[in-house]
Design a protein around this motif. Structure first.
Motif, PDB file in Angstrom:
ATOM      1  N   TYR A   1      38.848  37.148  35.134  1.00  0.00           N
ATOM      2  CA  TYR A   1      37.939  36.059  35.534  1.00  0.00           C
ATOM      3  C   TYR A   1      36.844  35.960  34.516  1.00  0.00           C
ATOM      4  O   TYR A   1      36.772  36.795  33.437  1.00  0.00           O
TER       5      TYR A   1
ATOM      6  N   GLU B   1      37.944  32.729  38.794  1.00  0.00           N
ATOM      7  CA  GLU B   1      39.090  33.508  38.813  1.00  0.00           C
ATOM      8  C   GLU B   1      40.138  32.743  38.053  1.00  0.00           C
ATOM      9  O   GLU B   1      40.535  31.707  38.722  1.00  0.00           O
TER      10      GLU B   1
ATOM     11  N   PRO C   1      36.108  38.312  42.045  1.00  0.00           N
ATOM     12  CA  PRO C   1      35.342  38.564  40.947  1.00  0.00           C
ATOM     13  C   PRO C   1      34.069  39.061  41.319  1.00  0.00           C
ATOM     14  O   PRO C   1      33.395  40.261  40.809  1.00  0.00           O
TER      15      PRO C   1
END
Lengths: 574, 227
Positions: A84, A91, A345
């Protein structure tokens, strides 16, 4: 191994012997009985040079429930779960990571001077059209320093790529015509090498080698176009019957062309070209004029291929933000996941987190005498708080309370074993007054406080005489003397036992004068004067076997775990 | 209930007399604070040398103006954040001057002689004794300018003592103006957020107040006249 005493370090079984992992792999996965005659179970020497790599604090260790073993960072494999961008939290799909050069392909850019993120800032004058530069909030680098001004504040990467292309092509526009065919000697002023785009060169190099590979490889299958499922098989069968087409025969008779290396700019190779009055001299002259701060550092050059050739800070190009990864950990032996973060993330939560802290009994040592208790080194936060290392007098017996905490939800039977005399050059005598005891199950945090009496919850289930005595003598009594075979104190999931330690002398006094070699062998190495007690902990419990929902509950299963724990007691005074 | 008599020198922020000066007293240094400046009640002003605070400057709570070694001058539209220290300690001579629009962020220590217009001193940065910082310069967080050092105009100190010059600011009058404007806006925003210390700094020295009035009276005076 750090030495903030008193300490407790745990030995990971992986490094105790190089074959540990392979033997563990062979062993049956759960509750492999620990053999007493096993050489792996021989006394652990905390002073041996190898043990510095084995011993870790409990917080650094993971636990594999498949192998039922402690796992240290060395015996786990890392795997990337997701890539990420730290700046936009996008991502990146694993397929496109390599294509993007491990960098964010969106509008995330970093400062080439200090690596802080860049922001588009408007610098347009009031009467003219809006113009943007990329500005670093930390070192105040702006893309205007490199002569880059953008028309929009969006689609930065595209704009920059376009900008770079025009700049590179403007500089080396002449040399794109058939330079590969021009002999080296005839390189004239017109085809002087110019800074080229790395991406471009890389693309050219890849296509060149792909072509070479396809040319030099086997002739294309003559039966490729047939309806038959497997053209290679068909070719083989036809080969047996001698059925080769005319063109294929011709091709097979031809000698395959040897692969050649790329040369020339059109094939993507940049070579060093000595120049008579070339750039190099100009660059050296410029370097002499400008200060140190105007030259690029090595780090600035290597941080991104775009800046690989940049010699002056004025040539630096904004760098696309490098991607980060989220990583999980697997056991090296059985591939079981021991740690797995959530893939998103933005999230900091974990899906799987097998900490040793939650799976193995924890040991902690404190002097019985409250006055002798050292301050817990982890509570020292300020510089002016002095850490006083506990010092031990040789030959003076001291009693210590060893607290064993059970993180499991079952009652655990613990057996502690320790060599009577500690390994190492300084021989200290250690006695565990109660080496066998049980610890109650861990429960909800408030169970202890809510239950009317601690004795009722902590009453051991094994019904052993020792444990019963322990519950009887569990009351607080300052006058109490430690007794052999008795537990010192017992609460819900915590049992305290007494350890008696007689520190050895650093120098043994002997009447007979010793030989020189013997004296030399007595010289203590670093931290040899620290009294460290290796204790082998063996825990046994009945674990519930997981069964499918609605299925018949299976009987409980015996599980056990054994590991070495090294307790640092203090430094023996000379 | 009778309202306590207020000292004649009271300069409430509405009754603007441009500056209110006070004679030297044991409790606080001689102050010359512009009526539009905001000096928090919890700010710490020490020393015996004069302290001058310019138009619309904001001194945050727990900011320390230390006029122990020499005078301290804070220019207009300056902001001194929490726990920042400006001025030399006792025993070291030398004045400290902050020109117009200087932002000193929290925890910074400014001992240097002159901080130029529109400069920014980052969080926990340190400007050594006798050092000078030019106009529109930036000293990034936790950076140090050594004693007697110099940061030129538009200079940037960052990344453990690395230096560069902000070429964009140097070349554009408009951007410099923009920087000052943003600092002015910051002061304006802080006006409503940081309450002014009022009488504590602007009235006569506290010693006199206590002599003239009842012991609790000066508390009312800070709140303003009650009728």
């Amino acid at each position: 191994m750090d030495l903030a005493l008193p300490s407790a370090h745990y030995a990971c079984p992986c490094s105790s012997s190089p074959s540990a992992i392979t033997s563990a792999r062979r062993a049956s996965h759960i509750s492999a009985p620990l053999k007493d005659d096993d050489p792996e179970q021989s006394t652990f020497d905390p002073h041996s040079p190898r043990s510095a790599y084995n011993l870790l604090p409990l917080t650094h260790l993971l636990f594999c429930d498949e192998c039922s073993q402690i796992r240290c960072p060395k015996c786990t494999i890392e795997e990337v779960i997701t890539w990420y961008c730290p700046s936009c939290l996008f991502e990146v799909p694993s397929g496109s990571v390599r294509g993007d050069g491990n960098r964010c392909a969106r509008s995330c850019l970093d400062c080439p001077v200090c690596e802080a993120p860049l922001n588009p800032t408007s610098i347009g004058e009031r009467d003219t059209a809006e113009e943007y530069v990329l500005r670093c909030g930390y070192c105040h680098w702006t893309s205007a320093d490199a002569g880059i001004k953008l028309a929009k504040s969006t689609k930065l990467t595209e704009q920059l790529a376009k900008f770079r292309r025009t700049r590179v092509e403007g500089a080396s526009g002449l040399q794109h015509d058939d330079e590969a065919n021009v002999p080296r000697v005839a390189i004239t002023e017109a085809s002087k090498p110019q800074p080229r785009d790395h991406d471009d060169a890389f693309g050219k190099l890849t296509t060149f080698y792909k072509e070479q590979l396809s040319e030099s490889s086997d002739a294309p299958n003559p039966y490729g176009g047939s309806n038959y499922n497997s053209p290679t098989n068909l070719a083989r069968i036809m080969g047996i019957y001698g059925g080769l087409s005319r063109s294929a025969l011709k091709k097979s008779r031809e000698k395959p062309q040897p692969m050649r290396e790329a040369h020339g700019v059109n094939e993507g190779v940049a070579t060093f070209q000595p120049e008579e009055d070339g750039d190099e001299r100009d660059i050296v002259g410029k370097m002499r004029e400008l200060g140190w701060d105007d030259l690029t550092s090595e780090q600035q050059q290597v941080v991104a291929p775009v800046n690989g050739d940049a010699r002056f800070t004025s040539e630096l190009w904004p760098v696309s933000t490098r991607l980060r990864t989220k990583r999980g950990k697997r056991c090296k032996v059985c591939n079981q996941i021991v740690f797995r973060p959530e893939a998103k993330p933005g999230s900091t939560r974990t899906k799987v987190r097998m900490l040793a802290h939650d799976h193995i009994p924890k040991l902690a040592l404190q002097p019985l005498n409250v006055a002798a208790r050292a301050q817990d080194p982890s509570f020292i936060v300020r510089k002016d708080q002095l850490y006083v290392e506990p010092n031990l007098r040789p030959h003076a017996a001291q009693q210590y309370v060893l607290t064993v905490t059970n993180p499991l939800f079952e009652t655990v039977k613990v057996t502690l074993t320790t060599p009577a005399i500690t390994p190492g050059k300084v021989k200290s005598r250690v006695t565990i007054l109660c080496p066998e005891f049980s610890i109650g199950p861990a429960g909800e945090m408030w169970d202890d406080a809510l239950s009317s009496s601690t004795a009722s919850t902590s009453r051991p289930e094994d019904g052993s005489r020792k444990a019963a005595m322990a519950s009887l003598t569990g009351g607080e009594d300052s006058e109490r003397q430690p007794e052999a075979g008795k537990v010192w104190e017992k609460s819900r999931n915590r049992t305290k036992v007494i350890l008696e330690i007689v520190p050895g002398a650093l120098k043994e006094i002997s009447i007979v004068p010793k030989a020189e070699e013997a004296q030399a062998s007595e010289v203590l190495g670093e931290d040899e004067d620290v009294l460290q007690v290796p204790i082998f902990v063996r825990a046994e419990w009945m674990a519930e076997v997981s069964h499918p929902p609605g299925g018949k509950p299976e009987p409980k299963e015996l599980r056990e775990i054994g590991y070495w724990c090294v307790l640092g007691v203090g430094r023996i005074m000379g | 209930m009778s309202a306590p008599r207020l000292p004649s020198q009271t300069s409430n922020r509405s009754q603007t007399s441009n500056t209110s000066s006070a004679a030297a007293a044991s409790v606080r240094p001689p102050l010359k604070i512009h009526s539009t400046a905001i000096v928090s009640e919890r700010a710490v002003l020490t020393g015996s040398h004069p302290i001058t605070i310019g138009e619309r400057a904001v001194i945050h709570p727990f900011a320390h103006l230390r006029a122990e070694g020499g005078s301290v001058t804070i220019g207009e539209y300056c902001t001194i954040d929490e726990t920042a220290v400006v001025g030399l300690p006792a025993g070291e001579g030398g004045e400290v001057v902050l020109e117009k629009g200087v932002a000193v962020h929290s925890g910074a220590v400014v001992l240097g002689s002159i901080i130029g217009e529109g400069s920014e001193i980052g969080v926990k940065a340190r400007i050594g004794k006798g050092a000078t910082v030019g106009q529109y310069a930036t000293v990034a967080a936790a950076e140090t300018v050594e004693d007697g050092g110099n940061v030129g105009d538009f200079g940037v100190v960052f990344g453990r003592g690395r230096k560069r010059v902000d070429g964009l600011l140097e070349g554009s009058e408009e951007l410099r103006e923009l920087r000052l404007t943003s600092q002015r806006k910051m002061c304006k925003a802080l006006e409503s957020l940081v309450p002014d210390g009022g009488m504590k700094w602007r009235g006569p020295p506290l010693v006199q107040v206590q002599l003239e009035l009842a012991p609790h009276a000066h508390m009312n005076a800070i709140k303003g006249p009650t009728l």
